[in-house]
Design a protein around this motif. Structure first.
Motif, PDB file in Angstrom:
ATOM      1  N   TYR A 112       7.687  -3.320 132.227  1.00  0.00           N
ATOM      2  CA  TYR A 112       6.994  -2.897 131.019  1.00  0.00           C
ATOM      3  C   TYR A 112       6.600  -1.511 131.220  1.00  0.00           C
ATOM      4  N   THR A 156       8.966  -6.199 128.885  1.00  0.00           N
ATOM      5  CA  THR A 156       8.942  -6.859 130.062  1.00  0.00           C
ATOM      6  C   THR A 156      10.105  -7.334 130.460  1.00  0.00           C
ATOM      7  N   GLN A 201       0.806  -5.586 130.473  1.00  0.00           N
ATOM      8  CA  GLN A 201       2.062  -5.870 129.550  1.00  0.00           C
ATOM      9  C   GLN A 201       1.446  -6.737 128.566  1.00  0.00           C
TER      10      GLN A 201
END
Length: 585
Positions: free
Chosen positions: A214, A220, A272
């Motif tokens: 990320y 991600t 993230q």
């Protein structure tokens, strides 16, 4: 994420600084897979908790006092014999393995000092706590592993201890920063970057791997073939910085909170999730591990212990729900009974025109504003007068049924609310005594049979939970329905203030006034406690009703915990778990 190897490494450094040269005063085993050492060192007493729970394995300094069984288990007695009075000398960890080894100098029955080791393996379903002698021979373990359980690695008394097999991955501690760009460049293009990081290096959790991806790409989970050269370079730099943190021991304890409840933990800041979760830095890794695991561990154990009761109550709840639904259908049908009486009247007015043996009769309907005809179903075995009498009888039966069903539906809905409150009690049980109190309540109300033949052990009575408000007022919280009744109706004064979450299941909360008028902050804190100990604990702007105890009444024949109250006020609060725990005494 599980307790990963880097967090274990940081935890090891903390624990070694805290427990080295500490003496073992007492040893307890509150759970079948949990050991607590009471330690004395550097002028302080503290508790070190070891858990080999398959879902929540961990080790940390414990700030929570736990109930212990009246009779210690065999492994606990063995630990006392081997380690009581011993001194912890070192805490070791094989490089980035989820395993800690506590070296202990113990005194045997002859007064001789011998080395013992206590090994905690934090490896999911294979987690274990193993006691070794000075030659690394197994004295015993919380879980014995024989050939039927594992053909590769046995854990049995008398055998020499061997570490779990090492993973066939690279060690971040031994990976040079200059080698990382080349490793990233040679990664298979079809592989996701986060998965490659987990599969290539041991000690890296999926959460941290996704964070690296990320930070480098804004995603991600991204395949290497989807990355350009610049993105791969940034990913390699993020991995290099991560390994530097691991190699230098610069990890920091971070917790991710979901509406105040622990969601995940890490040794680097997690970005993230954007604003979905709150990121909080903890004071220590030991505190992080305790905060993360203790509540979920308690909830899991209580669910396991209350499983049979929950199953019994849930079955009764489902049965009464079906019964009430059927009664509601019959109740609605009973409201259409007027046509039955009209059929009887029409037949009586047309006795001369209806003969026995007819299956129906078509007559002028004087109840119809337009004076039309209607078809009346008949029993051919009965005369017209007998058919009319039958319709009148059915009408009266349904008239009585409406009255009876109305009462049955009300009673059934009360029972549903009560059973739902019992399930909530089981969900929020904190100790074995809480569960035992619910069992006694269910026996009292007839849902569980009384076991008259069993010899009952006298359990010390457990009072309500107690809190001290910022203004110095006592706030009491009932632990179950029977205690709610006693607290509200017997143990409180008329001028005390009663709180309960609105239209939801929760504890009765009493604010003790002692002849004084509480300040606004105390009212707010009591309302927050009532919201927290209810099914709305994770909500915001939770409505909480409050009134003087004198206005709270129990209807005749009402189930435990059920009361009515009027007049009352309503406060809207958002529970603050951290504040509530600080107020608890």
């Amino acid at each position: 994420m599980p307790l990963d190897a880097v967090v274990v490494s940081a935890l090891r450094a903390e624990l070694e600084a805290r427990v080295s040269d500490a003496r073992i005063d007492r040893i307890f085993q509150p759970e079948k897979d949990e050991i607590i050492l009471h330690l004395r060192g550097a002028g302080e007493n503290f508790r070190l908790l070891f858990s080999a729970n398959q879902n929540n394995a961990r080790v940390h300094i414990s700030t929570v006092q736990k109930e212990n069984p009246q009779t210690p288990p065999m492994f606990c007695m063995l630990m006392r014999k081997q380690l009581n009075g011993g001194v912890i000398r070192a805490v070791n960890q094989p490089p980035l393995e989820r395993l800690l080894e506590f070296e202990i100098d113990a005194v045997d029955e002859m007064g001789n000092i011998g080395r013992r080791k206590l090994v905690l393996e934090l490896i999911g379903r294979q987690s274990n706590l193993i006691l070794l002698d000075g030659e690394d021979r197994i004295i015993d373990s919380l879980r014995r592993v024989d050939a039927d359980i594992s053909s590769k690695r046995r854990i049995l008394p008398g055998m020499f201890y061997r570490f779990p097999p090492a993973q066939e991955k690279q060690n971040p501690l031994e990976t040079a920063a200059s080698a990382i760009p080349e490793l990233v460049a040679s990664a298979p293009p079809e592989t996701r970057a986060d998965k490659w990081l987990v599969d290539t290096f041991f000690g890296i959790s999926p959460l941290v791997a996704r964070e690296m991806c990320y930070r480098a790409t804004g995603e991600t989970s991204l395949g290497f073939f989807e990355m350009g050269g610049a993105a791969k370079t940034r990913f390699a730099e993020e991995v290099r910085d991560l390994f530097e943190i691991i190699q230098t021991g610069a990890a920091e304890p971070f917790m991710l909170l979901d509406r105040g409840e622990p969601h995940d933990m890490s040794y680097i800041p997690i970005t993230q999730y954007d604003d979905k979760f709150e990121l909080v830095r903890c004071d220590s890794f030991s505190g992080l591990v305790e905060a993360f695991y203790m509540e979920r561990d308690r909830a899991l154990r209580m669910r396991q212990r209350s499983h049979e009761m929950t199953k019994t109550v849930s079955a009764a709840l489902e049965r009464i729900r079906r019964k009430v639904e059927q009664q509601k259908i019959e109740y609605e049908a009973s409201k259409n009974r007027e046509r039955l009486r009209e059929y009887g009247d029409l037949l009586m007015a047309n006795l001369h025109a209806v003969e026995k043996g007819q299956k129906s009769a078509r007559v002028v309907d004087f109840y119809d504003p337009e004076g039309g005809e209607t078809e009346i179903p008949l029993d051919p075995r009965l005369s017209a007068q007998q058919n009319a009498a039958k319709y009148y009888k059915d009408y009266n039966r349904m008239k009585n049924a409406e009255r009876i069903l109305e009462g049955q539906i009300t009673a059934g809905e009360d029972e549903i609310r009560y059973l739902e409150s019992v399930i909530y009690e089981l969900e929020r049980a904190e100790t074995d005594r809480d569960i035992l109190a619910v069992r006694e309540e269910l026996q009292h109300t007839g849902y569980i049979r009384q076991d008259y033949g069993a010899r009952k052990k006298r359990q010390p009575e457990q009072g309500p939970m107690a809190f001290r408000s910022s203004g110095g007022f006592t706030i009491l919280v009932g632990r179950n329905n029977l205690q709610n009744d006693a607290l509200t109706l017997k143990e409180s004064r008329k001028d005390d203030v009663w709180f309960h979450v609105q239209k939801s299941h929760g504890a009765h909360v009493i604010l003790r006034c002692e002849g004084k008028e509480p300040d606004d902050r105390t009212y707010t804190e009591a309302a927050m406690i009532a919201a927290y100990y209810s099914q709305a604990k994770n909500g915001s702007n939770v409505p909480v009703d409050y009134t003087r105890v004198r206005y709270v009444k129990k209807p005749p024949g009402a189930r435990p915990g059920m009361v009515i109250y009027n007049p009352y006020y309503t406060a809207y609060v958002t529970p603050d778990p951290e504040l509530i725990q600080k107020l608890r005494t």
